[in-house]
Design an enzyme around this catalytic site. Structure first.
Site, short mmCIF file in Angstrom:
data_model
loop_
_atom_site.label_atom_id
_atom_site.label_comp_id
_atom_site.label_asym_id
_atom_site.label_seq_id
_atom_site.Cartn_x
_atom_site.Cartn_y
_atom_site.Cartn_z
N LYS A 130 0.88 -1.18 0.00
CA LYS A 130 0.00 0.00 0.00
C LYS A 130 0.91 1.22 0.00
O LYS A 130 1.19 1.83 1.04
CB LYS A 130 -0.92 -0.06 1.23
CG LYS A 130 -2.30 0.51 0.96
CD LYS A 130 -3.26 0.20 2.07
CE LYS A 130 -4.34 1.26 2.18
NZ LYS A 130 -5.11 1.57 0.98
N1 PMP Z 1 -7.52 -2.47 -3.06
C1 PMP Z 1 -7.01 -1.23 -2.94
C2 PMP Z 1 -6.30 -0.61 -4.07
C3 PMP Z 1 -7.19 -0.53 -1.73
O1 PMP Z 1 -6.71 0.71 -1.59
C4 PMP Z 1 -7.92 -1.13 -0.69
C5 PMP Z 1 -8.17 -0.37 0.60
N2 PMP Z 1 -7.15 -0.58 1.53
C6 PMP Z 1 -8.41 -2.44 -0.87
C7 PMP Z 1 -8.19 -3.07 -2.07
C8 PMP Z 1 -9.15 -3.15 0.21
O2 PMP Z 1 -8.28 -3.50 1.26
P1 PMP Z 1 -8.80 -3.59 2.77
O3 PMP Z 1 -9.97 -4.48 2.75
O4 PMP Z 1 -7.64 -4.18 3.50
O5 PMP Z 1 -9.11 -2.21 3.20
#
Ligand code: PMP
Length: 306
Positions: A155
């Site tokens: 991320k």
């Molecule tokens: N894909 C992307 C590109 C994201 O930014 C997120 C948000 N964090 C997610 C998927 C979903 O991840 P999570 O369920 O861990 O928030």
């Protein structure tokens, strides 16, 4: 009420948490972040942070990819976060944003020989997308960034220009969210959400090698579908045209929760209404994230001491 943040090793008023315009991460996107939700439980007058440890474990992995040395373990980050959120005293849903960044005040694109810093703050945060009536999506003209360009499993802030391009294009064309395809044309994910389709009595979601972020909500839904409803999830590549013929579709993410998708590229998903599998997963998910389901209480960290 003064909002507080954790900045330079201590909790300070948010207004004092300032960085220089020379900060490396601001110029080169050299930072990693997380998004954690705090869900307010009115009956208990308690704020529950959902799967916080997993978020900090993922932050550590993201940092490893771009060579950020985090001076705190995931457990220490959890303690810091609870202390900071508690001091803010919010009695509503919040979003928590941890950020680990290249903080040197230096010009020069690289990852080595730079200082690293960590901060975390929280803001009140309601629904990000419409979770009740379902959203309209388009497949984006922007393709999802490949692992050999910028690793999507991290991320990493710089990577989010890809998401921002897709989200704004979708918004300007009258859609609520974009669905990005991989370089070879398979469905990858939304700008900030993972995607699931429902076909018969099974869920299908793109695999990690289709350049997704391995979402914590995605993992939650895979587990709940299997353990509570006997619905298996198949992780495999999905063609764009498959999206047009599925029974149901929904997106998952910390901000998006479980958001049903009722239209894709001007085609109704199923009959254009929120489907039964999406609904029951969403209902259970909301109960769990607010700490209302004792079986899954270990996923929730209570902020306020009673
Ligand atoms: N894909 C992307 C590109 C994201 O930014 C997120 C948000 N964090 C997610 C998927 C979903 O991840 P999570 O369920 O861990 O928030």
């Amino acid at each position: 009420m003064v909002p507080y943040a954790f900045f330079k090793g201590k909790i300070v008023p948010l207004a004092d948490a300032k960085i220089s315009i020379l900060t490396h991460a601001l110029h080169y996107g050299t930072a990693c972040f997380e998004g954690i939700r705090g869900n307010w439980n009115d009956e208990e007058q308690q704020l529950y942070l959902f799967r916080m440890l997993e978020h900090y474990q993922r932050l550590h992995k993201s940092c490893k990819i771009i060579k950020i040395d985090l001076p705190y373990s995931p457990e220490e980050l959890c303690r810091i976060t609870v202390e900071m959120v508690e001091k803010n005293g919010y009695k509503e849903d919040v979003y928590i944003r941890p950020l680990a960044y290249k903080s040197s005040e230096q010009v020069g694109v690289r990852l080595h020989n730079l200082e690293d810093s960590f901060c975390v703050f929280t803001v009140p945060f309601g629904n990000y997308l419409d979770v009740t009536k379902g959203i309209k999506c388009c497949t984006s003209t922007w393709r999802r960034i490949d692992d050999n360009v910028i690793p999507a499993r991290g991320k990493i802030t710089g990577l989010y220009v890809n998401s921002a391009l897709a989200k704004t294009e979708a918004f300007e064309n009258g859609y609520e969210e974009a669905i990005l395809l991989t370089q070879d044309g398979h469905v990858s994910e939304g700008s900030g959400e993972n995607i699931f389709i429902v076909s018969g009595n099974k869920l299908i979601t793109p695999p990690v090698y289709d350049n997704i972020l391995q979402g914590i909500t995605r993992d939650t839904i895979i587990n709940l579908a299997r353990d509570e409803f006997g619905i298996e999830t198949v992780e495999r590549s999905i063609d764009r045209s498959e999206l047009y013929i599925v029974d149901e579709c929904f997106m998952t993410g910390t901000a998006a929760h479980v958001t049903p998708v009722t239209e894709i590229d001007h085609r109704k998903v199923g009959d254009g209404e929120v489907g039964p599998i999406s609904s029951k997963l969403q209902e259970l998910y909301f109960e769990i994230v607010r700490g209302k389901n004792s079986k899954y209480k270990s996923w929730c960290t209570a902020v306020y001491k009673k």
